[in-house]
Design an enzyme around this catalytic site. Structure first.
Site, PDB file in Angstrom:
ATOM      1  CG  HIS A   1      -8.955 -21.665 -63.422  1.00 49.89           C
ATOM      2  ND1 HIS A   1      -9.116 -20.992 -64.612  1.00 49.89           N
ATOM      3  CD2 HIS A   1      -7.830 -21.144 -62.857  1.00 49.89           C
ATOM      4  CE1 HIS A   1      -8.143 -20.107 -64.751  1.00 49.89           C
ATOM      5  NE2 HIS A   1      -7.332 -20.181 -63.708  1.00 49.89           N
TER       6      HIS A   1
ATOM      7  CG  ASP B   1       3.085 -34.980 -91.838  1.00 44.91           C
ATOM      8  OD1 ASP B   1       3.005 -34.936 -90.603  1.00 44.91           O
ATOM      9  OD2 ASP B   1       2.102 -34.836 -92.594  1.00 44.91           O
TER      10      ASP B   1
ATOM     11  CD1 TRP C   1      -3.355 -27.177 -59.287  1.00 40.56           C
ATOM     12  CD2 TRP C   1      -2.463 -28.670 -60.691  1.00 40.56           C
ATOM     13  NE1 TRP C   1      -2.000 -26.946 -59.361  1.00 40.56           N
ATOM     14  CE2 TRP C   1      -1.432 -27.839 -60.215  1.00 40.56           C
ATOM     15  CE3 TRP C   1      -2.137 -29.688 -61.601  1.00 40.56           C
ATOM     16  CZ2 TRP C   1      -0.093 -28.001 -60.604  1.00 40.56           C
ATOM     17  CZ3 TRP C   1      -0.810 -29.828 -61.962  1.00 40.56           C
ATOM     18  CH2 TRP C   1       0.194 -28.991 -61.473  1.00 40.56           C
TER      19      TRP C   1
ATOM     20  CB  SER D   1      -2.841 -37.225 -75.345  1.00 42.64           C
ATOM     21  OG  SER D   1      -2.624 -36.121 -76.172  1.00 42.64           O
ATOM     22  CB  SER D   2       1.459 -35.554 -72.729  1.00 46.59           C
ATOM     23  OG  SER D   2       0.497 -34.592 -72.474  1.00 46.59           O
TER      24      SER D   2
ATOM     25  CG  HIS E   1       9.534 -27.654 -60.344  1.00 50.25           C
ATOM     26  ND1 HIS E   1       8.848 -26.614 -59.788  1.00 50.25           N
ATOM     27  CD2 HIS E   1      10.507 -27.104 -61.090  1.00 50.25           C
ATOM     28  CE1 HIS E   1       9.391 -25.474 -60.180  1.00 50.25           C
ATOM     29  NE2 HIS E   1      10.400 -25.738 -60.965  1.00 50.25           N
TER      30      HIS E   1
ATOM     31  CD  GLU F   1       2.569 -30.269 -66.729  1.00 53.09           C
ATOM     32  OE1 GLU F   1       3.077 -31.298 -67.217  1.00 53.09           O
ATOM     33  OE2 GLU F   1       1.715 -29.586 -67.295  1.00 53.09           O
TER      34      GLU F   1
ATOM     35  CE1 TYR G   1      11.236 -23.703 -64.671  1.00 55.31           C
ATOM     36  CE2 TYR G   1      11.794 -25.719 -63.533  1.00 55.31           C
ATOM     37  CZ  TYR G   1      11.717 -24.345 -63.560  1.00 55.31           C
ATOM     38  OH  TYR G   1      12.120 -23.625 -62.476  1.00 55.31           O
TER      39      TYR G   1
ATOM     40  CB  SER H   1      14.569 -17.712 -78.608  1.00 55.23           C
ATOM     41  OG  SER H   1      14.659 -17.741 -77.206  1.00 55.23           O
TER      42      SER H   1
ATOM     43  CG  HIS I   1      10.646 -25.400 -55.168  1.00 57.37           C
ATOM     44  ND1 HIS I   1      11.543 -25.264 -56.190  1.00 57.37           N
ATOM     45  CD2 HIS I   1       9.432 -25.432 -55.755  1.00 57.37           C
ATOM     46  CE1 HIS I   1      10.884 -25.217 -57.337  1.00 57.37           C
ATOM     47  NE2 HIS I   1       9.619 -25.319 -57.097  1.00 57.37           N
ATOM     48  CG  HIS I   2       6.099 -27.243 -55.725  1.00 61.22           C
ATOM     49  ND1 HIS I   2       5.365 -26.297 -56.386  1.00 61.22           N
ATOM     50  CD2 HIS I   2       7.101 -27.590 -56.571  1.00 61.22           C
ATOM     51  CE1 HIS I   2       5.885 -26.091 -57.590  1.00 61.22           C
ATOM     52  NE2 HIS I   2       6.940 -26.849 -57.730  1.00 61.22           N
TER      53      HIS I   2
ATOM     54  CB  THR J   1      15.761 -18.162 -65.399  1.00 57.36           C
ATOM     55  OG1 THR J   1      15.572 -19.532 -65.060  1.00 57.36           O
ATOM     56  CG2 THR J   1      14.471 -17.590 -65.908  1.00 57.36           C
TER      57      THR J   1
ATOM     58  CE  LYS K   1      15.727 -19.368 -72.710  1.00 56.68           C
ATOM     59  NZ  LYS K   1      16.728 -19.988 -73.564  1.00 56.68           N
TER      60      LYS K   1
ATOM     61  NE  ARG L   1      -2.739 -21.766 -54.353  1.00 58.39           N
ATOM     62  CZ  ARG L   1      -2.117 -22.791 -54.933  1.00 58.39           C
ATOM     63  NH1 ARG L   1      -1.018 -23.283 -54.392  1.00 58.39           N
ATOM     64  NH2 ARG L   1      -2.575 -23.314 -56.035  1.00 58.39           N
TER      65      ARG L   1
END
Lengths: 536, 299
Positions: free
Chosen positions: A77, A106, A142, A168-169, A252, A254, A256, A267, A301-302, A327, A330, A449
């Site tokens: 998932h 293009d 994951w 690809s990314s 991390h 990732e 963002y 925006s 922090h993870h 943040t 924003k 979890r």
């Protein structure tokens, strides 16, 4: 014009053959469409896995699946939703909109664009095929923490799929940077670009910086598993925690990568429907850049519960808390954009407002999670699950839906059904809160979890959450219906400027946008741009 | 509702309301529990959590309040005409500086919490916790400066829960109760016994993959990692049975390796420990008696 005339073999419109048009495409609009269709497909596949999870968790006791299969579902998932749904849909939006927004004909590297899309289906066929193999798919989460992930038999497939997604990314990111930096129409200064373009420019740099780190980490997993290295094997002098440091150094930023383009979309949409320029354009751009910078120095922090030295915990806690400042800027700026405006509430605006409120709730739980002592309780509980689903579902996914409703008229030339769009919105926004809000309570009460079964004390909120889950899942079928109706059946033609308050170059081209746009660079009038006069 | 129906649910909500406003410390998850436990130990992040929660609630009310006022007042359908301004340095400075001040306040609290958590010195006893797929092992290392002789045991999910949690077992999780409290998946065959009012140092390691040792009433969790020795401490104030679970995904039975800590008065603990040491001695003697004849023919 003489230039265009000599090259007009290229300007007849879309190729007629299906294979020619879609498989061999180098057109940014068609490739954008492919990305969006692909990510919507993955959204439903990943959603189906989530339905299995919520069904098993509907009540205490094991009713449907074995615990190992449950772990495969949670793992798949996440991988499918992150790498298959959220990221490609942002790339699809970038493909469609960035050339239109900066006045480019293009993408800068159209053939690479084709390649970076067509790698994705293969990567996901590889990843999903593991579910049908003996031994099953990846089941170690994951995050692929060793030693657990190395116990799985399908890890080589997962790693190869991750490599492909990474390639690809990176290609997509290079293409986006090259397009933005080199292909803007004269007069489209960097500080007049739409915030969406800015957010993608910064995101693309994040991608280039961290995808190779992920590739490195999973390659070390591969060699640990098959070539007797001991990077992460304690018995051989390695360190399981090293993997977590490398993984989250990717992980991390990732996070963002999955939210900065959302900031850009919101925006664009809020000023359109508030009919008022965005508040503090430069602050918005600067806030995105600061968040991107901070994302590189908060990874641990993870890992507050892995037993880091106190100094490290303090550093990562402070750095993480700092993210609340840009943040917050924003969120305050979005609210100020609405203040004094002349607002209407079409579906894209509704999703954007829901984004601001619900993403902020995810931000609040994020601030709480940043406090290391409290995180010793929150970590790896449903409180975390609630947190990241608020920022990724009501954050990233809602922004993508807002973008789809906002630009569908431009893409298809037709207006979608506003009634059904609003039904989709209200159904989604209510069900998603029924789904995820009670998970805060479950986590605080002590439910970990990634468990397939739980004590009876957790029963009621799990049942409520599951009901919300099925309801939210079903609501997305409405979305599919609205999109199909809009593209193929809607009789209501969209104007070139599909929304009354819409500004920006993309609204100066016809709806639907022709196969080729801006063959000749447009003449930029600052008043026509959403952010043309930033000094005020 | 799983079973038991509305009546039970009502009484559960009543218990919850009492717990919320009556200030009872929850030791174990209660049905419909909304908030974090205050815990039963000297160190608890509960106050930190509540401060952060209220800070977020207040900011949320201000921000969302402003949004809803804007959505009401500045609607086109009410004839609102869009204004032209899009910048205010004064406002932007205010809402950059104000959050920083709030964050400094929170950081100050959290740093205090971290510092006291990290201080495992002056502990009066040491217990080694090892995580295995899918059970825990507890070894008593020392108590009041004296090393403990060979007291250690495995602790795994008790049998009724284990039978009930099998796929399509058709057994009712509601029926598994200890002292009227549902212990489905939260009970073990042999709990960890510890004294109250004693600073206990835990050294935590992983035997195969990474696990995480978590008892909410103690206020923290700590990963059990192969090759790394982590430490943490607790000082439980009240006797009781405190339940927890593994908190790091560790394979198929990750959800089925609970933790039970039984905190007893010091005297009772010392008695228990002495019995355990005696039993260990007897067992060891029996083992040597068994192994000696077995080895004899070879020798």
């Amino acid at each position: 014009m003489a230039h265009a005339a000599t090259h007009d073999h290229d300007h007849h419109g879309a190729p007629k053959g299906f294979f020619q048009r879609w498989v061999m495409s180098t057109n940014h609009k068609d490739i954008g469409t492919l990305y969006l269709i692909f990510s919507l497909t993955m959204f439903f596949i990943g959603g189906a896995f989530a339905m299995v999870i919520r069904a098993e968790l509907f009540k205490p006791g094991m009713q449907l699946v074995q615990p190992y299969f449950f772990n495969e579902m949670t793992t798949m998932h996440a991988l499918v939703m992150i790498f298959g749904a959220i990221m490609p849909s942002f790339v699809g939006l970038a493909n469609w909109m960035i050339p239109l927004m900066v006045g480019a004909p293009d993408m800068a590297l159209p053939r690479m664009n084709n390649l970076s899309f067509w790698i994705m289906p293969f990567a996901f066929i590889l990843l999903l095929s593991t579910l049908f193999m003996p031994g099953g798919g990846p089941a170690g989460g994951w995050t692929m923490y060793p030693p657990l992930s190395l116990q799985g038999e399908s890890i080589a497939y997962t790693i190869f799929a991750v490599h492909l997604m990474g390639i690809s990314s990176i290609m997509g990111a290079i293409n986006i940077i090259a397009t933005i930096l080199n292909m803007r129409a004269p007069g489209m200064d960097l500080l007049k670009m739409p915030v969406f373009v800015w957010s993608w420019l910064i995101t693309a740099f994040l991608l280039i910086a961290v995808m190779p780190v992920l590739a490195g980490a999973v390659t070390m997993l591969l060699t640990d598993k098959y070539f007797h290295t001991n990077f992460f094997n304690a018995a051989g002098g390695g360190d399981p925690v090293l993997f977590q440091h490398i993984f989250w150094f990717f992980g991390h930023p990732e996070v963002y990568i999955m939210i900065l383009p959302a900031f850009g979309i919101i925006s664009e949409i809020i000023p359109t429907f508030a009919r008022k320029p965005i508040f503090g354009y430069r602050a918005m751009v600067f806030a995105i850049a600061s968040i991107a910078f901070l994302s590189f120095i908060v990874w641990a922090h993870h890992m507050f519960a892995v037993g880091l030295p106190m100094g490290a915990e303090i550093f990562f806690m402070y750095a993480t808390m700092l993210i609340a400042v840009p943040t917050g800027v924003k969120v305050f700026n979005w609210v100020s954009t609405m203040w004094g405006g002349s607002m209407t509430f079409e579906t894209p605006m509704l999703f954007s407002i829901a984004f601001v409120i619900l993403f902020t709730i995810g931000g609040f739980s994020g601030l709480m999670l940043a406090l290391a002592p409290a995180d010793f309780q929150y970590h790896d509980t449903y409180f975390v699950v609630a947190h990241f689903h608020y920022v990724l579902v009501t954050g990233a996914a809602f922004s993508i839906m807002a973008a789809a409703y906002y630009w569908l008229p431009k893409w298809s030339g037709n207006m979608y059904s506003e009634t059904w769009g609003k039904i989709h919105f209200w159904s989604s926004v209510i069900s998603v809160n029924v789904l995820f809000f009670p998970q805060h309570f479950l986590g605080l009460a002590g439910m970990p979890r990634r468990i397939p079964d739980y004590n009876v004390a957790f029963a009621n909120f799990n049942m409520i959450s599951s009901i919300g889950g099925f309801w939210f899942g079903a609501s997305q079928l409405i979305f599919l219906g609205v999109v199909i109706h809009c593209v193929f059946f809607s009789k209501k033609k969209a104007a070139d400027r599909s929304w009354e308050g819409a500004k920006g170059l993309e609204w100066t081209v016809p709806s639907p946008a022709p196969f080729h746009t801006f063959d000749v660079p447009p003449v930029i009038h600052d008043d026509e741009l959403a952010h043309g006069n930033t000094e005020h | 509702m799983t079973s038991g129906g509305i009546g039970r649910s009502v009484s559960a909500w009543a218990a919850l309301a009492f717990a919320l406003f009556g200030g009872t410390a929850w030791a174990n998850p209660e049905p419909n529990q909304l908030n974090m436990t205050k815990g039963a130990a000297e160190w608890s992040p509960y106050a930190m959590h509540m401060v952060a929660l209220w800070v977020c609630v207040v900011i949320g009310i201000v921000v969302f309040g402003a949004m809803f006022i804007a959505m009401f007042r500045f609607r086109k359908s009410r004839g609102a005409v869009a204004e032209k301004w899009s910048h205010s340095t004064k406002l932007e400075v205010v809402w950059t500086v104000l959050p920083v001040i709030i964050l400094i306040f929170l950081a100050h609290l959290a740093t205090g919490g971290l510092t006291s958590f990290a201080d495992t010195t002056k502990s009066e006893m040491t217990i080694k916790v090892t995580g295995f797929q899918w059970k825990w092992r507890y070894d008593y290392v020392d108590y009041k400066g004296k090393s403990v002789d060979q007291v250690g045991f495995m602790s795994k999910l008790e049998e009724t829960s284990d039978r009930t949690r099998q796929l399509k077992s058709n057994l009712d999780p509601d029926k598994i109760k200890v002292d009227g409290y549902n212990t489905y998946l939260l009970d073990v065959d042999k709990p960890l016994v510890v004294p109250v009012g004693t600073k206990i140092r835990f050294v935590i390691v992983g035997g195969d993959v990474i696990h995480s040792w978590w008892v909410p009433a103690l206020g923290w969790k700590m990963d059990a990692i192969p090759g790394i020795v982590n430490s943490a401490w607790t000082n439980i104030k009240e006797p009781g049975v405190y339940r927890g679970q593994c908190a790091e995904l560790c394979g198929q039975d990750h959800g089925f390796m609970p933790i039970v800590v039984k905190a007893v008065p010091k005297a009772e603990f010392e008695q228990w420990l002495a019995t355990q040491e005696d039993e260990a001695k007897i067992q060891k003697a029996a083992q040597t008696a068994q192994t000696v004849p077995a080895q004899a023919p070879q020798g």
